[in-house]
Design a protein around this motif. Structure first.
Motif, short mmCIF file in Angstrom:
data_model
loop_
_atom_site.label_atom_id
_atom_site.label_comp_id
_atom_site.label_asym_id
_atom_site.label_seq_id
_atom_site.Cartn_x
_atom_site.Cartn_y
_atom_site.Cartn_z
N ALA A 66 1.67 1.89 14.72
CA ALA A 66 1.75 2.55 13.42
C ALA A 66 1.19 1.57 12.39
CB ALA A 66 3.19 2.89 13.10
N ALA A 67 0.32 2.07 11.53
CA ALA A 67 -0.32 1.19 10.56
C ALA A 67 -0.35 1.83 9.19
CB ALA A 67 -1.73 0.84 11.01
N GLU A 68 -0.64 1.00 8.22
CA GLU A 68 -0.69 1.48 6.85
C GLU A 68 -1.80 0.74 6.12
OE1 GLU A 68 3.40 1.84 5.78
OE2 GLU A 68 2.85 2.30 3.69
N ALA A 69 -2.44 1.42 5.19
CA ALA A 69 -3.54 0.78 4.46
C ALA A 69 -3.62 1.33 3.05
CB ALA A 69 -4.85 1.03 5.19
N ILE A 70 -4.28 0.58 2.19
CA ILE A 70 -4.64 1.12 0.88
C ILE A 70 -6.14 1.36 0.90
CG2 ILE A 70 -4.68 0.75 -1.61
CD1 ILE A 70 -2.48 -1.15 -1.41
N GLY A 71 -6.54 2.54 0.48
CA GLY A 71 -7.97 2.86 0.47
C GLY A 71 -8.48 3.07 -0.94
N TRP A 72 -9.65 2.50 -1.23
CA TRP A 72 -10.30 2.75 -2.51
C TRP A 72 -11.61 3.48 -2.25
CZ3 TRP A 72 -7.99 -1.92 -1.35
CH2 TRP A 72 -6.98 -2.36 -2.22
#
Lengths: 232, 232
Positions: free
Chosen positions: A104-110
């Motif tokens: 399980a992963a998490e990211a911030i995307g721009w």
DNA sequence: CATGTTGTTTGCGCCGGCGCAAAGATATAA
DNA sequence: TTATATCTTTGCGCCGGCGCAAACAACATG
């Protein structure tokens, strides 16, 4: 977007925000979009239109590149704190690799516009992006050299050590690789084959240098691996 | 520093100055230092302290990385218009490769402080630097994949085609590689050996696909090479 | 628990590519 | 021109690593 409290450590430690004051940081985070990726899910595919750039907040991603007939090369294992898909800064470009979450992963995307704004407003942000790019270039050049001139077993040793340094966790037995990694994965990472990797690990196991099971590797004697990868 | 008139074409075509207005351009050039490099001379050595970043104005440079016992990998052939050693943007870093001029060459160099100033003043300059870095990453990833999964002859074919596209010149016979390139060079570029490259070129010569002499290669039938590198 | 799925090991045979060695070809110097 | 250095070609033998096949081991699912 709220500043994700639970990842404040990852964020403040990330090179992406080096020398960026807290108020700017808050603003930058605010312009991104948080994203959750389930285990095994793909964040983006090689060849897709690159419209977004990411900072990994949690978990690990595998960046790989495909070649006809199911062959594949693993380009990079990415940890929390890293930036991926900076290619999205440029209009019309496509992702050169596929990014798959290993847990399980998490990211911030721009998205592209947001990044462009951030770069013009915060010079330091551009420099930090450049730092990631250049670190990647250096690692790729080093691995290219290895692949070009070194024997398979040496490459496997170096790969194990590199992964260990990046994703190793001390346990009672030794240093364990924190994520599931199969013989095939190591083969794809080193430009070798499942069989050769298996034989090699088996051999090192008998010598007591490592301990390995199903998708699991513990390095017991890193020093032995280092000297194996250097001597002779 | 005067704006070097004779290279205005190279300069204006370089991606480094894309979307940068002429007055800014003049200012940027003004802060750099022009440098001449004689044929065969080394602009910087792998491992040296990276204090300066360059735009190649004229000539070609070979970027290579050494490995024990005289083994060497050619990482990149660089043409006029390209940026090298962007690594100098970061304090304390060292050149990861060696840059050797293949003929008489010329470059503009900016030291670290100058680059940092330029980046803060001209956001577009940072973006353009990033573009070079990302292009390099993409090429390295592609070549890494090739090296990992493809057979030697295919890699040689692809290498020839890549070099041809970048440094080929149409002649009566076909498309000639504009710089001197030995069998050993091609071997270092493809992760192979002098002998295998020689045998391969010899074979292609007999088939009429190429014509090759001492440090000289003319591609007569690029299409044949392309299909060779793709089919089967 | 049983059953299917996925990953690992290892014997065996083969071959792509390496690397020596020696001869030939092309360039540079004298 | 001759001499010398450098680059290229090619025959030959060898071996590192590949890849099949088959057995085994570990996990998932109901």
């Amino acid at each position: 977007m709220n500043i994700p409290e639970q990842y404040s450590d990852t964020i403040s430690r990330s090179e992406l925000f080096a020398d960026i004051p807290p108020d700017m940081l808050a603003d930058i985070l605010d312009r991104g979009r948080r994203q959750h990726i389930k285990a095994g899910e793909i964040l983006f595919h090689e060849g897709d239109h690159a419209d977004r750039c990411y900072l990994v907040l949690k978990g690990r991603l595998k960046l790989s590149k495909l070649h006809g007939q199911g062959k594949e090369a693993i380009i990079h294992y990415v940890e929390a704190g890293a930036v991926i898909a900076a290619v999205a800064v440029f209009k019309g470009k496509r992702f050169p690799v596929t990014a798959r979450a290993m847990g399980a992963a998490e990211a911030i995307g721009w998205d592209r516009d947001a990044i462009m704004e951030l770069i013009s407003e915060y010079a330091q942000f551009a420099i930090n992006l450049l730092r990631f790019a250049i670190d990647r270039i250096e690692e790729l050049q080093t691995r290219y050299l290895e692949l070009a001139v070194e024997q398979v077993e040496r490459r496997i040793a170096r790969a194990l050590l590199r992964i260990m340094r990046q994703s190793g966790r001390k346990t009672g037995e030794g240093i364990e690789i924190e994520f599931k990694i199969s013989r095939q994965d190591l083969a794809d990472y080193t430009g070798s084959t499942l069989y050769t990797v298996s034989r090699t690990l088996s051999n090192w196991g008998k010598r007591g240098w490592i301990k390995s099971g199903r998708q699991r590797i513990v390095i017991i004697n890193p020093h032995a691996l280092v000297s194996f990868s250097e001597t002779d």
